[in-house]
Design a protein around this motif. Structure first.
Motif, PDB file in Angstrom:
ATOM      1  N   ILE A  53       0.865  -1.314  -0.055  1.00  0.00           N
ATOM      2  CA  ILE A  53      -0.082  -0.140   0.076  1.00  0.00           C
ATOM      3  C   ILE A  53       0.880   1.238  -0.008  1.00  0.00           C
ATOM      4  O   ILE A  53       1.832   1.252   0.782  1.00  0.00           O
ATOM      5  CB  ILE A  53      -1.059  -0.077   1.319  1.00  0.00           C
ATOM      6  CG1 ILE A  53      -1.819  -1.409   1.293  1.00  0.00           C
ATOM      7  CG2 ILE A  53      -2.082   1.201   1.119  1.00  0.00           C
ATOM      8  CD1 ILE A  53      -2.648  -1.599   2.435  1.00  0.00           C
ATOM      9  N   GLY A  82      -2.967   4.706  -0.944  1.00  0.00           N
ATOM     10  CA  GLY A  82      -4.119   5.282  -0.099  1.00  0.00           C
ATOM     11  C   GLY A  82      -4.263   6.831  -0.355  1.00  0.00           C
ATOM     12  O   GLY A  82      -3.764   7.440  -1.228  1.00  0.00           O
ATOM     13  N   ALA A  87      -3.924   7.008   6.520  1.00  0.00           N
ATOM     14  CA  ALA A  87      -4.865   6.023   5.557  1.00  0.00           C
ATOM     15  C   ALA A  87      -3.845   4.875   5.320  1.00  0.00           C
ATOM     16  O   ALA A  87      -4.599   3.689   5.519  1.00  0.00           O
ATOM     17  CB  ALA A  87      -5.666   6.471   4.514  1.00  0.00           C
ATOM     18  N   SER A  90      -3.497   2.670   8.205  1.00  0.00           N
ATOM     19  CA  SER A  90      -4.707   2.070   8.720  1.00  0.00           C
ATOM     20  C   SER A  90      -4.852   0.825   7.877  1.00  0.00           C
ATOM     21  O   SER A  90      -5.259  -0.232   8.299  1.00  0.00           O
ATOM     22  CB  SER A  90      -5.660   3.058   8.782  1.00  0.00           C
ATOM     23  OG  SER A  90      -5.206   4.231   9.839  1.00  0.00           O
ATOM     24  N   GLN A  91      -4.837   1.078   6.603  1.00  0.00           N
ATOM     25  CA  GLN A  91      -5.057   0.109   5.580  1.00  0.00           C
ATOM     26  C   GLN A  91      -4.028  -1.060   5.607  1.00  0.00           C
ATOM     27  O   GLN A  91      -4.741  -2.397   5.370  1.00  0.00           O
ATOM     28  CB  GLN A  91      -5.123   0.669   4.159  1.00  0.00           C
ATOM     29  CG  GLN A  91      -6.160   1.501   3.828  1.00  0.00           C
ATOM     30  CD  GLN A  91      -6.148   2.808   3.007  1.00  0.00           C
ATOM     31  OE1 GLN A  91      -4.957   2.751   2.388  1.00  0.00           O
ATOM     32  NE2 GLN A  91      -7.113   3.214   2.437  1.00  0.00           N
ATOM     33  N   CYS A  92      -2.969  -0.709   5.853  1.00  0.00           N
ATOM     34  CA  CYS A  92      -2.023  -1.872   6.180  1.00  0.00           C
ATOM     35  C   CYS A  92      -2.269  -2.844   7.257  1.00  0.00           C
ATOM     36  O   CYS A  92      -2.243  -4.182   7.295  1.00  0.00           O
ATOM     37  CB  CYS A  92      -0.384  -1.235   6.683  1.00  0.00           C
ATOM     38  SG  CYS A  92       0.301  -0.571   4.968  1.00  0.00           S
ATOM     39  N   GLY A  94      -5.288  -3.344   8.394  1.00  0.00           N
ATOM     40  CA  GLY A  94      -6.366  -3.994   7.960  1.00  0.00           C
ATOM     41  C   GLY A  94      -6.068  -5.283   7.103  1.00  0.00           C
ATOM     42  O   GLY A  94      -6.570  -6.450   7.441  1.00  0.00           O
TER      43      GLY A  94
END
Length: 402
Positions: A53, A82, A87, A90-92, A94
């Motif tokens: 990401i 991202g 973000a 945070s996506q990492c 998830g």
């Protein structure tokens, strides 16, 4: 055992899944002339990574873009950009909660903007690998190398390694996944380098065969359940314990933070094995030791050559791992040194403070020389400071821009 059974089989990209020790120590290597950013790409090609990401911020943007090419070639399972640095991190999280091997890159203000996520990664025991291509974080804005951001990462619960060269970078990305994914560790890793000095300069790097790759990440070896909202520390969303009982909240956090730092300590034995020690020493019996990490070590090596031409004996101590911190090793190697010189690419001298807090007779530590905001650190400056400590007069060095 499930991971071991895959050795010798092919991944989706057609690479042979190889025993990590054989791949990193026994496989034939090919010398290549690459920038540090290209080296990141080549390491990821062999890392069997599920998702990368990205978010652009100099000087890591080139590496992030190159990894996008790996996705197009089928070497990365998924790849996207991202909407911000916060973000991305945070996506990492998830993706890692879902059982993926995750990789990302950041630098400077991007690291600072995302900082809230890093203790969360550690607390949730997510073995994400993050490349930090260090740059200035102060105002006025600078995109040049400066290692101040490392000091902010040291207390997050992440493993923190500091690469000196592109070769370090290549090897440590692959070894980093091996260490961070061990069940008794299972922590995120911040693999740092000094931006531009490593990322945008070319060097000879010995690469393992591209047809070999690491075994895939096995999330079932995690010490905590994946995405289990009923089991601390991952029970974060539905009926969180912090809203039920302060006592339960205090007890949970107190015990779990201790467990995170215990995991950092448990990583020590794995890091020593894979990095061949937490430090590297050249001429340890010298009265004068230059101790540092990253490219400050390279400048110290050049200063050592200059000083030895004048008959001054100097040793070099390269610190590879900052977390876990090599306290015992530093105490042992510096016990007889009269002067400990700590050159750094930052204004605050966080490395010197770490060393002072580690050894006896800390007045032996000379915190400097320091450069910051992207200034180079000429070895002549290190040599001049050492001679000054020894009471040797030196010619004045011209000021910057003169």
């Amino acid at each position: 055992m499930a991971t071991q059974s895959l050795v010798g089989t092919k991944n989706k990209a057609g690479q042979t899944i190889t025993d990590p020790w054989q791949m990193m120590h026994d496989a034939e290597r090919t010398p290549c002339f690459f920038t540090g950013s290209e080296v990141i790409k080549e390491a990821l090609r062999r890392a069997n990574c599920d998702i990368m990401i990205a978010y652009p911020i100099t000087p890591q943007s080139e590496a992030a873009a190159l990894i996008g090419e790996l996705f197009a070639e089928g070497f990365i399972g998924d790849y996207f950009r991202g909407e911000s640095e916060f973000a991305v991190m945070s996506q990492c999280a998830g993706a890692a909660f879902g059982g993926a091997r995750v990789f990302t890159t950041t630098a400077g203000p991007g690291t600072m903007r995302a900082m809230e996520n890093f203790p969360m990664w550690a607390g949730a025991r997510l073995p994400i690998q993050m490349i930090v291509t260090c740059r200035g974080i102060n105002s006025p804005l600078s995109i040049q190398p400066d290692t101040l951001e490392i000091s902010y990462l040291l207390n997050t619960g992440m493993l923190v390694w500091h690469a000196e060269t592109a070769q370090d970078f290549y090897d440590w990305i692959l070894k980093g996944y091996i260490v961070s994914e061990e069940p008794d560790v299972h922590l995120p890793l911040a693999l740092c380098c000094d931006g531009f000095f490593v990322t945008h300069t070319k060097d000879m790097v010995n690469l393992t065969p591209a047809e070999m790759c690491l075994p895939p990440y096995d999330p079932y070896r995690s010490p905590v359940p994946c995405m289990d909202m009923e089991c601390p520390p991952v029970r974060m969303m539905r009926d969180p314990f912090v809203m039920k009982s302060n006592y339960i909240s205090y007890a949970t956090h107190a015990s779990w933070q201790q467990e995170v730092w215990a995991a950092v300590e448990r990583s020590r034995k794995h890091t020593v094995r894979w990095l061949d020690g937490l430090i590297e020493v050249d001429n340890p019996d010298a009265d004068i030791l230059i101790v540092s990490s990253g490219t400050a070590v390279s400048q110290g090596r050049e200063a050592k050559i200059l000083l030895e031409e004048e008959g001054i004996d100097v040793g070099i101590v390269k610190i590879k791992s900052l977390r876990p911190w090599p306290g015992e090793e530093i105490r042992e190697v510096t016990k007889n040194a009269k002067h400990i010189i700590v050159p750094e690419f930052n204004v605050t001298g966080w490395m010197a403070r770490e060393i002072k807090s580690t050894i006896t007779n800390s007045e032996r530590v000379y915190a400097g020389p320091h450069v910051c905001g992207g200034m180079t650190l000429p070895p002549e400056i290190i040599a001049a400071d050492i001679k000054s400590l020894l009471g040797i007069k030196t010619a004045a060095l011209a000021g910057r821009g003169s």
